[in-house]
Design a protein around this motif. Structure first.
Motif, PDB file in Angstrom:
ATOM      1  N   MET A 231       0.844  -1.168   0.000  1.00 38.94           N
ATOM      2  CA  MET A 231       0.000   0.000   0.000  1.00 38.94           C
ATOM      3  C   MET A 231       0.895   1.238   0.000  1.00 38.94           C
ATOM      4  SD  MET A 231      -2.899   1.129   2.788  1.00 38.94           S
ATOM      5  CE  MET A 231      -3.685  -0.447   2.623  1.00 38.94           C
ATOM      6  N   ASP A 232       0.581   2.164  -0.862  1.00 32.71           N
ATOM      7  CA  ASP A 232       1.340   3.407  -0.964  1.00 32.71           C
ATOM      8  C   ASP A 232       0.812   4.380   0.088  1.00 32.71           C
ATOM      9  OD1 ASP A 232       1.961   6.129  -1.716  1.00 32.71           O
ATOM     10  OD2 ASP A 232       2.599   5.343  -3.653  1.00 32.71           O
ATOM     11  N   ALA A 233       1.635   4.663   1.105  1.00 34.99           N
ATOM     12  CA  ALA A 233       1.204   5.518   2.221  1.00 34.99           C
ATOM     13  C   ALA A 233       0.819   6.913   1.751  1.00 34.99           C
ATOM     14  CB  ALA A 233       2.306   5.597   3.273  1.00 34.99           C
ATOM     15  N   THR A 234       1.612   7.490   0.869  1.00 35.66           N
ATOM     16  CA  THR A 234       1.324   8.840   0.384  1.00 35.66           C
ATOM     17  C   THR A 234      -0.008   8.870  -0.355  1.00 35.66           C
ATOM     18  OG1 THR A 234       3.677   9.346   0.235  1.00 35.66           O
ATOM     19  CG2 THR A 234       2.188  10.732  -1.052  1.00 35.66           C
ATOM     20  N   LYS A 235      -0.227   7.881  -1.197  1.00 39.24           N
ATOM     21  CA  LYS A 235      -1.480   7.810  -1.948  1.00 39.24           C
ATOM     22  C   LYS A 235      -2.663   7.621  -1.004  1.00 39.24           C
ATOM     23  CE  LYS A 235      -3.376   5.603  -6.057  1.00 39.24           C
ATOM     24  NZ  LYS A 235      -3.135   4.594  -7.097  1.00 39.24           N
ATOM     25  N   LEU A 236      -2.514   6.746  -0.017  1.00 41.22           N
ATOM     26  CA  LEU A 236      -3.580   6.515   0.956  1.00 41.22           C
ATOM     27  C   LEU A 236      -3.928   7.807   1.690  1.00 41.22           C
ATOM     28  CD1 LEU A 236      -5.481   4.612   2.545  1.00 41.22           C
ATOM     29  CD2 LEU A 236      -3.568   4.260   4.128  1.00 41.22           C
ATOM     30  N   ILE A 237      -2.921   8.511   2.159  1.00 40.84           N
ATOM     31  CA  ILE A 237      -3.150   9.756   2.907  1.00 40.84           C
ATOM     32  C   ILE A 237      -3.872  10.773   2.033  1.00 40.84           C
ATOM     33  CG2 ILE A 237      -1.961  11.726   3.971  1.00 40.84           C
ATOM     34  CD1 ILE A 237       0.171   9.563   4.908  1.00 40.84           C
ATOM     35  N   GLU A 238      -3.453  10.900   0.796  1.00 45.04           N
ATOM     36  CA  GLU A 238      -4.110  11.857  -0.099  1.00 45.04           C
ATOM     37  C   GLU A 238      -5.559  11.444  -0.381  1.00 45.04           C
ATOM     38  OE1 GLU A 238      -2.886  14.833  -0.776  1.00 45.04           O
ATOM     39  OE2 GLU A 238      -1.274  14.144   0.529  1.00 45.04           O
TER      40      GLU A 238
ATOM     41  N   LEU B 257      -7.501   9.832   1.525  1.00 41.20           N
ATOM     42  CA  LEU B 257      -8.300  10.019   2.741  1.00 41.20           C
ATOM     43  C   LEU B 257      -8.539  11.496   3.064  1.00 41.20           C
ATOM     44  CD1 LEU B 257      -6.737   7.232   4.959  1.00 41.20           C
ATOM     45  CD2 LEU B 257      -9.115   7.335   4.191  1.00 41.20           C
ATOM     46  N   GLY B 258      -7.940  12.398   2.283  1.00 39.21           N
ATOM     47  CA  GLY B 258      -8.197  13.818   2.492  1.00 39.21           C
ATOM     48  C   GLY B 258      -6.991  14.633   2.895  1.00 39.21           C
ATOM     49  N   GLY B 259      -5.824  14.020   2.927  1.00 45.15           N
ATOM     50  CA  GLY B 259      -4.605  14.747   3.242  1.00 45.15           C
ATOM     51  C   GLY B 259      -4.127  14.518   4.656  1.00 45.15           C
ATOM     52  N   THR B 260      -2.961  15.057   4.911  1.00 49.02           N
ATOM     53  CA  THR B 260      -2.279  14.845   6.188  1.00 49.02           C
ATOM     54  C   THR B 260      -3.110  15.305   7.378  1.00 49.02           C
ATOM     55  OG1 THR B 260      -0.146  15.057   5.084  1.00 49.02           O
ATOM     56  CG2 THR B 260      -0.162  15.355   7.469  1.00 49.02           C
TER      57      THR B 260
ATOM     58  N   PHE C 205      -7.766   1.382   8.724  1.00 45.07           N
ATOM     59  CA  PHE C 205      -8.189   1.942   7.441  1.00 45.07           C
ATOM     60  C   PHE C 205      -8.810   0.881   6.548  1.00 45.07           C
ATOM     61  CE2 PHE C 205      -4.651   5.143   8.263  1.00 45.07           C
ATOM     62  CZ  PHE C 205      -5.525   6.116   8.717  1.00 45.07           C
ATOM     63  N   GLU C 206      -8.242  -0.329   6.562  1.00 42.74           N
ATOM     64  CA  GLU C 206      -8.801  -1.408   5.742  1.00 42.74           C
ATOM     65  C   GLU C 206     -10.215  -1.774   6.173  1.00 42.74           C
ATOM     66  OE1 GLU C 206      -4.793  -3.751   4.263  1.00 42.74           O
ATOM     67  OE2 GLU C 206      -5.800  -4.457   6.065  1.00 42.74           O
ATOM     68  N   SER C 207     -10.493  -1.690   7.466  1.00 43.40           N
ATOM     69  CA  SER C 207     -11.839  -2.032   7.922  1.00 43.40           C
ATOM     70  C   SER C 207     -12.823  -0.879   7.729  1.00 43.40           C
ATOM     71  CB  SER C 207     -11.823  -2.473   9.386  1.00 43.40           C
ATOM     72  OG  SER C 207     -11.497  -1.397  10.229  1.00 43.40           O
TER      73      SER C 207
ATOM     74  N   PRO D 101     -12.407   0.406   3.083  1.00 41.37           N
ATOM     75  CA  PRO D 101     -11.836  -0.641   2.219  1.00 41.37           C
ATOM     76  C   PRO D 101     -11.649  -0.202   0.764  1.00 41.37           C
ATOM     77  CG  PRO D 101     -14.095  -1.171   2.822  1.00 41.37           C
ATOM     78  CD  PRO D 101     -13.693   0.009   3.643  1.00 41.37           C
ATOM     79  N   ASP D 102     -12.575   0.581   0.225  1.00 43.65           N
ATOM     80  CA  ASP D 102     -12.447   1.004  -1.172  1.00 43.65           C
ATOM     81  C   ASP D 102     -11.251   1.926  -1.367  1.00 43.65           C
ATOM     82  OD1 ASP D 102     -14.684  -0.481  -1.834  1.00 43.65           O
ATOM     83  OD2 ASP D 102     -16.051   1.214  -1.616  1.00 43.65           O
ATOM     84  N   ILE D 103     -11.043   2.821  -0.426  1.00 43.94           N
ATOM     85  CA  ILE D 103      -9.900   3.728  -0.521  1.00 43.94           C
ATOM     86  C   ILE D 103      -8.600   2.939  -0.397  1.00 43.94           C
ATOM     87  CG2 ILE D 103      -8.698   5.611   0.658  1.00 43.94           C
ATOM     88  CD1 ILE D 103     -11.469   6.831   1.242  1.00 43.94           C
ATOM     89  N   CYS D 104      -8.574   1.976   0.499  1.00 47.41           N
ATOM     90  CA  CYS D 104      -7.361   1.171   0.657  1.00 47.41           C
ATOM     91  C   CYS D 104      -7.053   0.390  -0.617  1.00 47.41           C
ATOM     92  CB  CYS D 104      -7.502   0.223   1.839  1.00 47.41           C
ATOM     93  SG  CYS D 104      -7.413   1.081   3.417  1.00 47.41           S
TER      94      CYS D 104
END
Length: 67
Positions: free
Chosen positions: A1-8, A10-13, A43-45, A48-51
Motif C-alpha cells: 500500500m502506498d502511504a502517500t497515496k492513501l493519505i491523499e 483520505l483527504g490529506g495529512t 483503514f482497511e476495515s 476498504p475502497d480507498i485502501c
C-alpha cells in the motif's frame, strides 16, 4: 500500500491526523516510514475502497528478448 497515496485519498495529512487523533507530523512520517500496521488494519476495515485504490500494482515487464 502506498502511504502517500492513501493519505491523499483520505483527504490529506491534516484530515488523517484528525481521524487518527495524532499530530500531522506523525502522519507525515508515515509517508517515509509507512503506515503503522494497526492503522493499516483500521483503514482497511473503515475505508476498504480507498485502501484498494491505494495499492500499487507493480507493472510486469516482458522478459528480455534474445539478441
Amino acid at each position: 500500500m502506498d502511504a502517500t497515496k492513501l493519505i491523499e485519498l483520505l483527504g490529506g495529512t491534516t484530515k488523517v491526523a484528525e481521524i487518527c487523533d495524532v499530530t500531522p507530523g506523525a502522519v507525515s512520517q508515515w509517508k517515509t516510514n509507512g503506515v503503522p500496521k494497526p492503522w493499516v488494519w483500521f483503514f482497511e476495515s473503515k475505508y476498504p475502497d480507498i485502501c484498494r485504490a491505494a495499492v500499487v500494482v507493480p507493472t510486469s515487464t516482458p522478459p528480455p528478448q534474445p539478441a
